[in-house]
Design a protein around this motif. Structure first.
Motif, PDB file in Angstrom:
ATOM      1  N   GLU A  26       0.828  -1.202   0.000  1.00  0.00           N
ATOM      2  CA  GLU A  26       0.000   0.000   0.000  1.00  0.00           C
ATOM      3  C   GLU A  26       0.868   1.259   0.000  1.00  0.00           C
ATOM      4  N   VAL A  27       1.942   1.247   0.754  1.00  0.00           N
ATOM      5  CA  VAL A  27       2.862   2.398   0.759  1.00  0.00           C
ATOM      6  C   VAL A  27       3.425   2.619  -0.638  1.00  0.00           C
ATOM      7  N   ALA A  28       3.825   1.536  -1.299  1.00  0.00           N
ATOM      8  CA  ALA A  28       4.380   1.641  -2.651  1.00  0.00           C
ATOM      9  C   ALA A  28       3.328   2.156  -3.630  1.00  0.00           C
ATOM     10  N   ALA A  29       2.088   1.694  -3.492  1.00  0.00           N
ATOM     11  CA  ALA A  29       1.016   2.146  -4.382  1.00  0.00           C
ATOM     12  C   ALA A  29       0.735   3.631  -4.177  1.00  0.00           C
ATOM     13  N   ARG A  30       0.741   4.069  -2.942  1.00  0.00           N
ATOM     14  CA  ARG A  30       0.525   5.498  -2.672  1.00  0.00           C
ATOM     15  C   ARG A  30       1.662   6.344  -3.244  1.00  0.00           C
ATOM     16  N   ARG A  31       2.865   5.830  -3.164  1.00  0.00           N
ATOM     17  CA  ARG A  31       4.014   6.538  -3.742  1.00  0.00           C
ATOM     18  C   ARG A  31       3.863   6.635  -5.252  1.00  0.00           C
ATOM     19  N   ALA A  84      -4.341   3.544 -13.424  1.00  0.00           N
ATOM     20  CA  ALA A  84      -3.801   2.237 -13.027  1.00  0.00           C
ATOM     21  C   ALA A  84      -3.241   2.276 -11.611  1.00  0.00           C
ATOM     22  N   ALA A  85      -2.614   3.381 -11.243  1.00  0.00           N
ATOM     23  CA  ALA A  85      -2.063   3.515  -9.889  1.00  0.00           C
ATOM     24  C   ALA A  85      -3.196   3.505  -8.861  1.00  0.00           C
ATOM     25  N   TRP A  86      -4.271   4.241  -9.133  1.00  0.00           N
ATOM     26  CA  TRP A  86      -5.411   4.255  -8.214  1.00  0.00           C
ATOM     27  C   TRP A  86      -6.060   2.881  -8.129  1.00  0.00           C
ATOM     28  N   LEU A  87      -6.154   2.188  -9.265  1.00  0.00           N
ATOM     29  CA  LEU A  87      -6.757   0.859  -9.268  1.00  0.00           C
ATOM     30  C   LEU A  87      -5.907  -0.129  -8.471  1.00  0.00           C
ATOM     31  N   ASP A  94      -8.954  -5.625   3.501  1.00  0.00           N
ATOM     32  CA  ASP A  94     -10.286  -5.453   4.083  1.00  0.00           C
ATOM     33  C   ASP A  94     -10.563  -3.998   4.469  1.00  0.00           C
ATOM     34  N   LEU A  95     -10.088  -3.084   3.647  1.00  0.00           N
ATOM     35  CA  LEU A  95     -10.337  -1.652   3.840  1.00  0.00           C
ATOM     36  C   LEU A  95     -11.343  -1.203   2.786  1.00  0.00           C
ATOM     37  N   GLY A  96     -12.543  -1.712   2.905  1.00  0.00           N
ATOM     38  CA  GLY A  96     -13.562  -1.531   1.878  1.00  0.00           C
ATOM     39  C   GLY A  96     -13.866  -0.094   1.511  1.00  0.00           C
ATOM     40  N   GLY A  97     -14.031   0.771   2.504  1.00  0.00           N
ATOM     41  CA  GLY A  97     -14.360   2.164   2.211  1.00  0.00           C
ATOM     42  C   GLY A  97     -13.248   2.878   1.480  1.00  0.00           C
ATOM     43  N   GLU A  98     -12.033   2.665   1.933  1.00  0.00           N
ATOM     44  CA  GLU A  98     -10.888   3.283   1.266  1.00  0.00           C
ATOM     45  C   GLU A  98     -10.704   2.717  -0.134  1.00  0.00           C
ATOM     46  N   ALA A  99     -10.907   1.408  -0.275  1.00  0.00           N
ATOM     47  CA  ALA A  99     -10.786   0.770  -1.582  1.00  0.00           C
ATOM     48  C   ALA A  99     -11.822   1.329  -2.546  1.00  0.00           C
ATOM     49  N   ALA A 100     -13.023   1.553  -2.061  1.00  0.00           N
ATOM     50  CA  ALA A 100     -14.081   2.096  -2.918  1.00  0.00           C
ATOM     51  C   ALA A 100     -13.713   3.495  -3.399  1.00  0.00           C
ATOM     52  N   SER A 101     -13.147   4.294  -2.525  1.00  0.00           N
ATOM     53  CA  SER A 101     -12.740   5.653  -2.916  1.00  0.00           C
ATOM     54  C   SER A 101     -11.636   5.624  -3.966  1.00  0.00           C
ATOM     55  N   ALA A 102     -10.670   4.741  -3.785  1.00  0.00           N
ATOM     56  CA  ALA A 102      -9.583   4.630  -4.758  1.00  0.00           C
ATOM     57  C   ALA A 102     -10.114   4.134  -6.099  1.00  0.00           C
ATOM     58  N   ARG A 103     -11.055   3.199  -6.055  1.00  0.00           N
ATOM     59  CA  ARG A 103     -11.651   2.683  -7.292  1.00  0.00           C
ATOM     60  C   ARG A 103     -12.419   3.789  -8.020  1.00  0.00           C
ATOM     61  N   VAL A 104     -13.141   4.612  -7.284  1.00  0.00           N
ATOM     62  CA  VAL A 104     -13.877   5.729  -7.883  1.00  0.00           C
ATOM     63  C   VAL A 104     -12.900   6.673  -8.590  1.00  0.00           C
ATOM     64  N   ALA A 105     -11.768   6.934  -7.959  1.00  0.00           N
ATOM     65  CA  ALA A 105     -10.766   7.812  -8.571  1.00  0.00           C
ATOM     66  C   ALA A 105     -10.254   7.206  -9.879  1.00  0.00           C
ATOM     67  N   ALA A 106      -9.990   5.901  -9.864  1.00  0.00           N
ATOM     68  CA  ALA A 106      -9.511   5.225 -11.076  1.00  0.00           C
ATOM     69  C   ALA A 106     -10.564   5.277 -12.176  1.00  0.00           C
TER      70      ALA A 106
END
Length: 75
Positions: A10-15, A31-34, A44-56
């Motif tokens: 996750e740290v690498a993906a955020r970077r 692709a980075a957001w996805l 199991d961070l569903g809410g955060e995952a949903a936000s990142a998916r929306v951005a992608a």
């Protein structure tokens, strides 16, 4: 064992997002957001995952990248 590596992933993906966001490379940004969304789902961070998916998805839509949207089950 893989689950223990997810926080580092996750740290690498955020970077990757930090590096990609200032560019005009919309598909790379999407692709980075996805990737972040997939890692967060695995953590199991569903809410955060949903936000990142929306951005992608927003970036894929803005670029008109219909094949990516279809692959992700989006209209």
């Amino acid at each position: 064992k893989i689950r223990g590596q997810l926080p580092d992933a996750e740290v690498a993906a955020r970077r990757r997002i930090e590096v990609a966001e200032p560019t005009d490379l919309m598909l790379d940004r999407a692709a980075a957001w996805l990737t972040l969304a997939e890692i967060q789902e695995a953590r199991d961070l569903g809410g955060e995952a949903a936000s990142a998916r929306v951005a992608a998805l927003a970036l894929f839509r803005e670029k008109g990248y219909r094949s990516a949207l279809a692959h992700l089950g989006e209209p």
